[in-house]
Scaffold this active site. Sequence first.
Site, PDB file in Angstrom:
ATOM      1  N   HIS A 105     -10.132  -0.354  -5.769  1.00  0.00           N
ATOM      2  CA  HIS A 105      -9.348   0.533  -4.896  1.00  0.00           C
ATOM      3  C   HIS A 105      -8.714   1.717  -5.609  1.00  0.00           C
ATOM      4  O   HIS A 105      -8.139   2.585  -4.989  1.00  0.00           O
ATOM      5  CB  HIS A 105      -8.224  -0.249  -4.197  1.00  0.00           C
ATOM      6  CG  HIS A 105      -7.060  -0.545  -5.085  1.00  0.00           C
ATOM      7  ND1 HIS A 105      -7.020  -1.605  -5.948  1.00  0.00           N
ATOM      8  CD2 HIS A 105      -5.898   0.123  -5.281  1.00  0.00           C
ATOM      9  CE1 HIS A 105      -5.886  -1.599  -6.619  1.00  0.00           C
ATOM     10  NE2 HIS A 105      -5.177  -0.563  -6.243  1.00  0.00           N
TER      11      HIS A 105
HETATM   12  C1  UD1 Z   1      -1.509   2.358  -3.230  1.00  0.00           C
HETATM   13  C2  UD1 Z   1      -0.839   2.746  -4.539  1.00  0.00           C
HETATM   14  C3  UD1 Z   1      -1.548   2.077  -5.702  1.00  0.00           C
HETATM   15  C4  UD1 Z   1      -1.646   0.574  -5.516  1.00  0.00           C
HETATM   16  C5  UD1 Z   1      -2.286   0.278  -4.153  1.00  0.00           C
HETATM   17  C6  UD1 Z   1      -2.233  -1.204  -3.918  1.00  0.00           C
HETATM   18  C7  UD1 Z   1       0.153   5.014  -4.608  1.00  0.00           C
HETATM   19  C8  UD1 Z   1      -0.022   6.367  -5.145  1.00  0.00           C
HETATM   20  N1  UD1 Z   1      -0.910   4.188  -4.766  1.00  0.00           N
HETATM   21  O1  UD1 Z   1      -2.823   2.892  -3.255  1.00  0.00           O
HETATM   22  O2  UD1 Z   1      -0.815   2.308  -6.893  1.00  0.00           O
HETATM   23  O3  UD1 Z   1      -2.426   0.026  -6.534  1.00  0.00           O
HETATM   24  O4  UD1 Z   1      -1.538   0.949  -3.117  1.00  0.00           O
HETATM   25  O5  UD1 Z   1      -3.145  -1.619  -2.973  1.00  0.00           O
HETATM   26  O6  UD1 Z   1       1.178   4.699  -4.065  1.00  0.00           O
HETATM   27  N2  UD1 Z   1      -4.951   2.374   4.325  1.00  0.00           N
HETATM   28  C9  UD1 Z   1      -5.269   1.773   5.515  1.00  0.00           C
HETATM   29  N3  UD1 Z   1      -4.543   0.651   5.846  1.00  0.00           N
HETATM   30  C10 UD1 Z   1      -3.549   0.147   5.070  1.00  0.00           C
HETATM   31  C11 UD1 Z   1      -3.254   0.794   3.862  1.00  0.00           C
HETATM   32  C12 UD1 Z   1      -3.973   1.920   3.506  1.00  0.00           C
HETATM   33  O7  UD1 Z   1      -6.139   2.186   6.261  1.00  0.00           O
HETATM   34  O8  UD1 Z   1      -2.924  -0.859   5.439  1.00  0.00           O
HETATM   35  C13 UD1 Z   1      -5.677   3.617   3.981  1.00  0.00           C
HETATM   36  C14 UD1 Z   1      -4.768   4.838   4.163  1.00  0.00           C
HETATM   37  O9  UD1 Z   1      -4.867   5.331   5.457  1.00  0.00           O
HETATM   38  C15 UD1 Z   1      -5.299   5.811   3.141  1.00  0.00           C
HETATM   39  C16 UD1 Z   1      -5.894   4.905   2.053  1.00  0.00           C
HETATM   40  O10 UD1 Z   1      -6.024   3.599   2.601  1.00  0.00           O
HETATM   41  O11 UD1 Z   1      -6.349   6.552   3.679  1.00  0.00           O
HETATM   42  C17 UD1 Z   1      -5.059   4.866   0.794  1.00  0.00           C
HETATM   43  O12 UD1 Z   1      -3.747   4.349   1.065  1.00  0.00           O
HETATM   44  P1  UD1 Z   1      -2.485   4.760   0.157  1.00  0.00           P
HETATM   45  O13 UD1 Z   1      -1.333   3.935   0.538  1.00  0.00           O
HETATM   46  O14 UD1 Z   1      -2.327   6.242   0.141  1.00  0.00           O
HETATM   47  O15 UD1 Z   1      -2.921   4.401  -1.312  1.00  0.00           O
HETATM   48  P2  UD1 Z   1      -3.630   3.111  -1.914  1.00  0.00           P
HETATM   49  O16 UD1 Z   1      -4.993   3.495  -2.350  1.00  0.00           O
HETATM   50  O17 UD1 Z   1      -3.485   1.979  -0.984  1.00  0.00           O
HETATM   51  N1  UDP Z   2      -4.556  -9.273  -3.094  1.00  0.00           N
HETATM   52  C1  UDP Z   2      -4.554  -9.996  -1.905  1.00  0.00           C
HETATM   53  N2  UDP Z   2      -5.606  -9.821  -1.046  1.00  0.00           N
HETATM   54  C2  UDP Z   2      -6.650  -8.986  -1.318  1.00  0.00           C
HETATM   55  C3  UDP Z   2      -6.629  -8.264  -2.540  1.00  0.00           C
HETATM   56  C4  UDP Z   2      -5.567  -8.419  -3.405  1.00  0.00           C
HETATM   57  O1  UDP Z   2      -3.632 -10.775  -1.635  1.00  0.00           O
HETATM   58  O2  UDP Z   2      -7.557  -8.876  -0.491  1.00  0.00           O
HETATM   59  C5  UDP Z   2      -3.414  -9.440  -4.011  1.00  0.00           C
HETATM   60  C6  UDP Z   2      -3.776  -9.840  -5.413  1.00  0.00           C
HETATM   61  O3  UDP Z   2      -3.898 -11.238  -5.524  1.00  0.00           O
HETATM   62  C7  UDP Z   2      -2.611  -9.295  -6.218  1.00  0.00           C
HETATM   63  C8  UDP Z   2      -2.238  -8.043  -5.466  1.00  0.00           C
HETATM   64  O4  UDP Z   2      -2.790  -8.185  -4.162  1.00  0.00           O
HETATM   65  O5  UDP Z   2      -1.511 -10.191  -6.191  1.00  0.00           O
HETATM   66  C9  UDP Z   2      -2.805  -6.843  -6.142  1.00  0.00           C
HETATM   67  O6  UDP Z   2      -2.670  -5.733  -5.330  1.00  0.00           O
HETATM   68  P1  UDP Z   2      -3.592  -4.456  -5.431  1.00  0.00           P
HETATM   69  O7  UDP Z   2      -4.842  -4.784  -6.159  1.00  0.00           O
HETATM   70  O8  UDP Z   2      -3.697  -3.901  -4.074  1.00  0.00           O
HETATM   71  O9  UDP Z   2      -2.681  -3.438  -6.252  1.00  0.00           O
HETATM   72  P2  UDP Z   2      -2.355  -3.223  -7.802  1.00  0.00           P
HETATM   73  O10 UDP Z   2      -1.912  -4.507  -8.391  1.00  0.00           O
HETATM   74  O11 UDP Z   2      -3.573  -2.657  -8.441  1.00  0.00           O
HETATM   75  O12 UDP Z   2      -1.279  -2.188  -7.757  1.00  0.00           O
END
Ligand code: UD1
Ligand code: UDP
Length: 356
Positions: free
Chosen positions: A206
């Site tokens: 991601h």
């Molecule tokens: C964010 C964090 C990242 C973290 C990740 C965990 C920032 C800059 N990034 O990245 O550090 O590792 O979360 O998962 O804060 N989206 C959906 N549904 C959701 C959530 C997101 O559709 O429930 C879509 C959003 O519409 C957007 C994209 O996913 O288009 C990215 O979401 P965003 O929250 O901006 O950043 P992440 O990639 O999730």
């Molecule tokens: N995780 C989860 N379901 C998923 C993917 C990840 O519960 O489908 C959990 C995972 O076990 C870990 C956390 O989400 O505890 C990690 O989050 P993510 O990878 O989104 O973000 P990051 O740690 O890179 O910021």
Amino acid sequence: MKITTVIGARPQFIKAAMVSKEIAKNNTIDEIIIHTGQHFDENMSSIFFEEMDIPDPHYNLGIQSLSHGAMTGRQLEGIEKILIEEKPDWVLVYGDTNSTLAGALAAAKLHIPVAHVEAGLRSFNRKMPEEVNRILTDHLSDILFAPTKKAVENLRKEGIPEEKIILVGDVMYDAALHFADLADGKSNILAKLNLETKKYILATVHRQENTDDSKKLKNIFSGLASAPMPVVIPLHPRTKKKLQEYNIKLNGQVNLIDPVGYLDMVMLEKNSYKIVTDSGGVQKEAFFYKVPCVTLRVETEWVELVDLGVNVLVGSDQEKIKDMVKMEIASYTKKKMYGEGNTAENILRAIIKIYN
Ligand code: UD1
Ligand code: UDP
């Protein structure tokens, strides 16, 4: 004492779950939870509150799907309004997302003390939005709860005063200890997906640097397609959108599923043959469950895992991914690197001590 917790993204719900449990045990502390709304799908947000018994947020700002500046700016404005009204004694922020920075900045400008859980991590790559968020949050914070010795060292090098830094361990290790057995009893994901223990690879992708570059994303999925066993990928919504946008076709035994709740994830992790990921949290969970890890990045904040040989960095290099999904990697060390599983307790004890 009143603590306001600011969270918004999946890994923050998991980290806050353990500290919220600790706060709830203490009847002299009120916790007000602000959810920025950054993550909002049922299986990216509410499932964690339900499964992990996190109190319902008092506020949900519903700020999501925006560019970095717009998201952080609107979160800042929304959080500030609430802090002015609630007047907490502390603001607690987690990790390195836009919600983390917005929470810390709103509090610091109002002269409300900020405590940062997971302080001091560095990738030394300022192109990552998370690196910018971490550095700024650490320098705005009044207490920096570092998960590792390396994190403490990073903070010292940046001139953060010694008295602000506390090595407490990693709350994600607390969560792993607390929920691992529960997952055995409650999750039926292996049967549902027809998976055999140690006969599949679990992958997550991601990170912006991987998803927003079509060549890198194609390379990663081609690399995974060469695995000699099923590859299960709980797909982050960001990556789902990008696979469609770049029209990337799946090959081999790659099996995309919707993101799963924490208990299903723990189950998938514990029973996998190998984990391939660009997630910060998942790299450590691989170690907690003694599963070898291949990391789809060229650097990591959790350097101690690479030093021990249980985590191999491959970036988005297709050939390296192909080699590494097949090669033996060490998976275990007796060394304890992330605390004793009582990090949430350490955090709360320190906040109370400083408050009194
Ligand atoms: C964010 C964090 C990242 C973290 C990740 C965990 C920032 C800059 N990034 O990245 O550090 O590792 O979360 O998962 O804060 N989206 C959906 N549904 C959701 C959530 C997101 O559709 O429930 C879509 C959003 O519409 C957007 C994209 O996913 O288009 C990215 O979401 P965003 O929250 O901006 O950043 P992440 O990639 O999730
Ligand atoms: N995780 C989860 N379901 C998923 C993917 C990840 O519960 O489908 C959990 C995972 O076990 C870990 C956390 O989400 O505890 C990690 O989050 P993510 O990878 O989104 O973000 P990051 O740690 O890179 O910021």
